[in-house]
Design a protein around this motif. Structure first.
Motif, PDB file in Angstrom:
ATOM      1  N   HIS A 106      10.751   5.674  -3.186  1.00 20.58           N
ATOM      2  CA  HIS A 106      10.008   5.661  -4.453  1.00 20.58           C
ATOM      3  C   HIS A 106      10.742   6.496  -5.505  1.00 20.58           C
ATOM      4  CE1 HIS A 106       6.756   5.429  -7.301  1.00 20.58           C
ATOM      5  NE2 HIS A 106       6.371   6.685  -7.130  1.00 20.58           N
ATOM      6  N   ALA A 107      11.222   7.675  -5.125  1.00 26.43           N
ATOM      7  CA  ALA A 107      11.957   8.536  -6.064  1.00 26.43           C
ATOM      8  C   ALA A 107      13.240   7.846  -6.538  1.00 26.43           C
ATOM      9  CB  ALA A 107      12.279   9.882  -5.407  1.00 26.43           C
ATOM     10  N   TRP A 108      13.931   7.165  -5.618  1.00 23.21           N
ATOM     11  CA  TRP A 108      15.172   6.480  -5.975  1.00 23.21           C
ATOM     12  C   TRP A 108      14.899   5.320  -6.923  1.00 23.21           C
ATOM     13  CZ3 TRP A 108      17.493   1.650  -5.228  1.00 23.21           C
ATOM     14  CH2 TRP A 108      18.871   1.602  -5.428  1.00 23.21           C
ATOM     15  N   LEU A 109      13.868   4.531  -6.617  1.00 20.24           N
ATOM     16  CA  LEU A 109      13.511   3.406  -7.490  1.00 20.24           C
ATOM     17  C   LEU A 109      13.121   3.896  -8.882  1.00 20.24           C
ATOM     18  CD1 LEU A 109      11.414   1.280  -4.972  1.00 20.24           C
ATOM     19  CD2 LEU A 109      13.671   0.693  -5.874  1.00 20.24           C
ATOM     20  N   ARG A 133       3.138  -3.865   0.934  1.00 15.68           N
ATOM     21  CA  ARG A 133       1.817  -3.331   0.585  1.00 15.68           C
ATOM     22  C   ARG A 133       1.937  -1.991  -0.139  1.00 15.68           C
ATOM     23  NH1 ARG A 133      -2.966  -5.086   2.973  1.00 15.68           N
ATOM     24  NH2 ARG A 133      -2.716  -6.843   4.401  1.00 15.68           N
ATOM     25  N   MET A 134       2.765  -1.098   0.416  1.00 13.90           N
ATOM     26  CA  MET A 134       2.918   0.212  -0.226  1.00 13.90           C
ATOM     27  C   MET A 134       3.568   0.070  -1.593  1.00 13.90           C
ATOM     28  SD  MET A 134       3.658   3.191   2.526  1.00 13.90           S
ATOM     29  CE  MET A 134       3.413   4.409   1.241  1.00 13.90           C
ATOM     30  N   GLY A 135       4.515  -0.853  -1.715  1.00 14.49           N
ATOM     31  CA  GLY A 135       5.119  -1.098  -3.016  1.00 14.49           C
ATOM     32  C   GLY A 135       4.073  -1.531  -4.030  1.00 14.49           C
ATOM     33  N   GLY A 136       3.193  -2.428  -3.609  1.00 20.44           N
ATOM     34  CA  GLY A 136       2.096  -2.855  -4.478  1.00 20.44           C
ATOM     35  C   GLY A 136       1.183  -1.702  -4.842  1.00 20.44           C
ATOM     36  N   ASN A 137       0.851  -0.867  -3.855  1.00 21.60           N
ATOM     37  CA  ASN A 137      -0.005   0.293  -4.106  1.00 21.60           C
ATOM     38  C   ASN A 137       0.636   1.276  -5.085  1.00 21.60           C
ATOM     39  OD1 ASN A 137      -1.369   0.604  -0.720  1.00 21.60           O
ATOM     40  ND2 ASN A 137      -2.049  -0.636  -2.425  1.00 21.60           N
ATOM     41  N   LEU A 138       1.959   1.374  -5.044  1.00 22.84           N
ATOM     42  CA  LEU A 138       2.672   2.305  -5.927  1.00 22.84           C
ATOM     43  C   LEU A 138       2.934   1.728  -7.318  1.00 22.84           C
ATOM     44  CD1 LEU A 138       5.194   3.735  -3.312  1.00 22.84           C
ATOM     45  CD2 LEU A 138       3.371   5.016  -4.481  1.00 22.84           C
ATOM     46  N   GLY A 139       2.505   0.478  -7.524  1.00 28.31           N
ATOM     47  CA  GLY A 139       2.588  -0.103  -8.855  1.00 28.31           C
ATOM     48  C   GLY A 139       3.790  -0.991  -9.121  1.00 28.31           C
ATOM     49  N   TYR A 140       4.571  -1.282  -8.084  1.00 23.71           N
ATOM     50  CA  TYR A 140       5.715  -2.170  -8.272  1.00 23.71           C
ATOM     51  C   TYR A 140       5.265  -3.622  -8.318  1.00 23.71           C
ATOM     52  CZ  TYR A 140       8.546   1.890  -7.205  1.00 23.71           C
ATOM     53  OH  TYR A 140       9.113   3.143  -7.241  1.00 23.71           O
ATOM     54  N   GLY A 178      -4.394 -10.978  -1.519  1.00 25.09           N
ATOM     55  CA  GLY A 178      -4.897  -9.633  -1.783  1.00 25.09           C
ATOM     56  C   GLY A 178      -4.270  -8.966  -2.987  1.00 25.09           C
ATOM     57  N   GLY A 179      -3.324  -9.641  -3.628  1.00 24.35           N
ATOM     58  CA  GLY A 179      -2.724  -9.100  -4.839  1.00 24.35           C
ATOM     59  C   GLY A 179      -1.652  -8.043  -4.619  1.00 24.35           C
ATOM     60  N   PHE A 180      -1.167  -7.902  -3.397  1.00 16.11           N
ATOM     61  CA  PHE A 180      -0.111  -6.923  -3.125  1.00 16.11           C
ATOM     62  C   PHE A 180       1.261  -7.419  -3.561  1.00 16.11           C
ATOM     63  CE2 PHE A 180      -3.357  -5.915   0.065  1.00 16.11           C
ATOM     64  CZ  PHE A 180      -3.478  -4.545  -0.110  1.00 16.11           C
ATOM     65  N   ALA A 181       1.480  -8.725  -3.450  1.00 15.46           N
ATOM     66  CA  ALA A 181       2.804  -9.288  -3.712  1.00 15.46           C
ATOM     67  C   ALA A 181       2.670 -10.768  -4.045  1.00 15.46           C
ATOM     68  CB  ALA A 181       3.696  -9.117  -2.479  1.00 15.46           C
ATOM     69  N   ARG A 182       3.717 -11.303  -4.681  1.00 19.09           N
ATOM     70  CA  ARG A 182       3.830 -12.749  -4.838  1.00 19.09           C
ATOM     71  C   ARG A 182       4.674 -13.231  -3.671  1.00 19.09           C
ATOM     72  NH1 ARG A 182       6.713 -13.446 -10.146  1.00 19.09           N
ATOM     73  NH2 ARG A 182       7.228 -11.270  -9.788  1.00 19.09           N
ATOM     74  N   VAL A 183       4.113 -14.105  -2.864  1.00 22.61           N
ATOM     75  CA  VAL A 183       4.817 -14.633  -1.694  1.00 22.61           C
ATOM     76  C   VAL A 183       5.469 -15.950  -2.100  1.00 22.61           C
ATOM     77  CG1 VAL A 183       4.594 -15.381   0.695  1.00 22.61           C
ATOM     78  CG2 VAL A 183       3.202 -13.472  -0.151  1.00 22.61           C
ATOM     79  N   VAL A 184       6.796 -15.993  -2.003  1.00 21.81           N
ATOM     80  CA  VAL A 184       7.559 -17.141  -2.478  1.00 21.81           C
ATOM     81  C   VAL A 184       8.681 -17.455  -1.493  1.00 21.81           C
ATOM     82  CG1 VAL A 184       7.023 -16.637  -4.901  1.00 21.81           C
ATOM     83  CG2 VAL A 184       9.091 -15.677  -3.867  1.00 21.81           C
TER      84      VAL A 184
END
Length: 194
Positions: A106-109, A133-140, A178-184
């Motif tokens: 997260h700090a690096w991103l 999921r964690m990426g989605g939770n962190l706002g990415y 669930g809105g965590f990611a776009r699955v493509v």
């Protein structure tokens, strides 16, 4: 679909130990390795950042344990490391999420100014899903490259057993619905990123 100029490809646990079918069982998505390679190639060619994540298992019998051959990246990944024009990071972890590894993803991103991540790798319903999921939770803005992941059948409570394909579909529905990611698909990502 838009893929940002600085979208970060997060390649999760593409390690030799996952080739040990006697340990894991039957996998799905036989095309996943080719798709992962294609994503890395596009990211490196376009100068986008790539994060390679390695699972350093603390379980003494795990094919992913430190010091065992299976801990290393698959050959096609190892050959590509260090070849891109963009930034590159190696994250090691012993849990499911790349966001709980070292160094701090997260700090690096944040330092890279990245707001979008594309997740690919192994296993669909374990470390790839948890990272997404964690990426989605962190706002990415998380894009999940469904066919650039794979998994194995699993037994759960009450004697329930799900096949690799059933688990992968459940992950896709949970992440996307669930809105965590776009699955493509990989094809969609490559077309948008090239």
């Amino acid at each position: 679909m838009d893929i940002a100029e600085n979208a970060v490809l997060v390649v999760v646990d593409v390690q030799k130990g996952f080739e040990e079918e006697d340990y894991w069982g039957t996998r799905n998505h036989p095309e996943a390795d080719d798709n992962i390679a294609a994503l890395i190639d596009v990211w490196q060619t376009t100068g986008r950042p790539v994060v390679f994540v390695r699972h350093d298992s603390v379980k003494p019998d795990s094919p992913l344990r430190v010091g065992y051959e299976g801990n290393g990246f698959k050959d096609y990944v190892e050959r590509r490391r260090g070849r891109g024009a963009g930034a590159e990071l190696l994250v090691t972890k012993s849990v499911n999420s790349a966001f709980l590894g070292a160094p701090d993803l997260h700090a690096w991103l944040t330092a890279e100014g990245a707001g979008q991540i594309v997740v690919a790798g192994i296993q669909t319903n374990m470390c790839a899903e948890t990272t997404a999921r964690m990426g989605g939770n962190l706002g990415y803005d998380v894009v999940f490259a469904f066919d650039a992941t794979y998994t194995f059948g699993l037994e759960g409570p009450f004697g329930w057993r799900l096949s690799a394909e059933e688990l992968a579909r459940a992950t896709a529905v949970s992440l996307h619905g669930g809105g965590f990611a776009r699955v493509v698909t990989t094809k969609e990502i490559v077309a948008a990123a090239a």
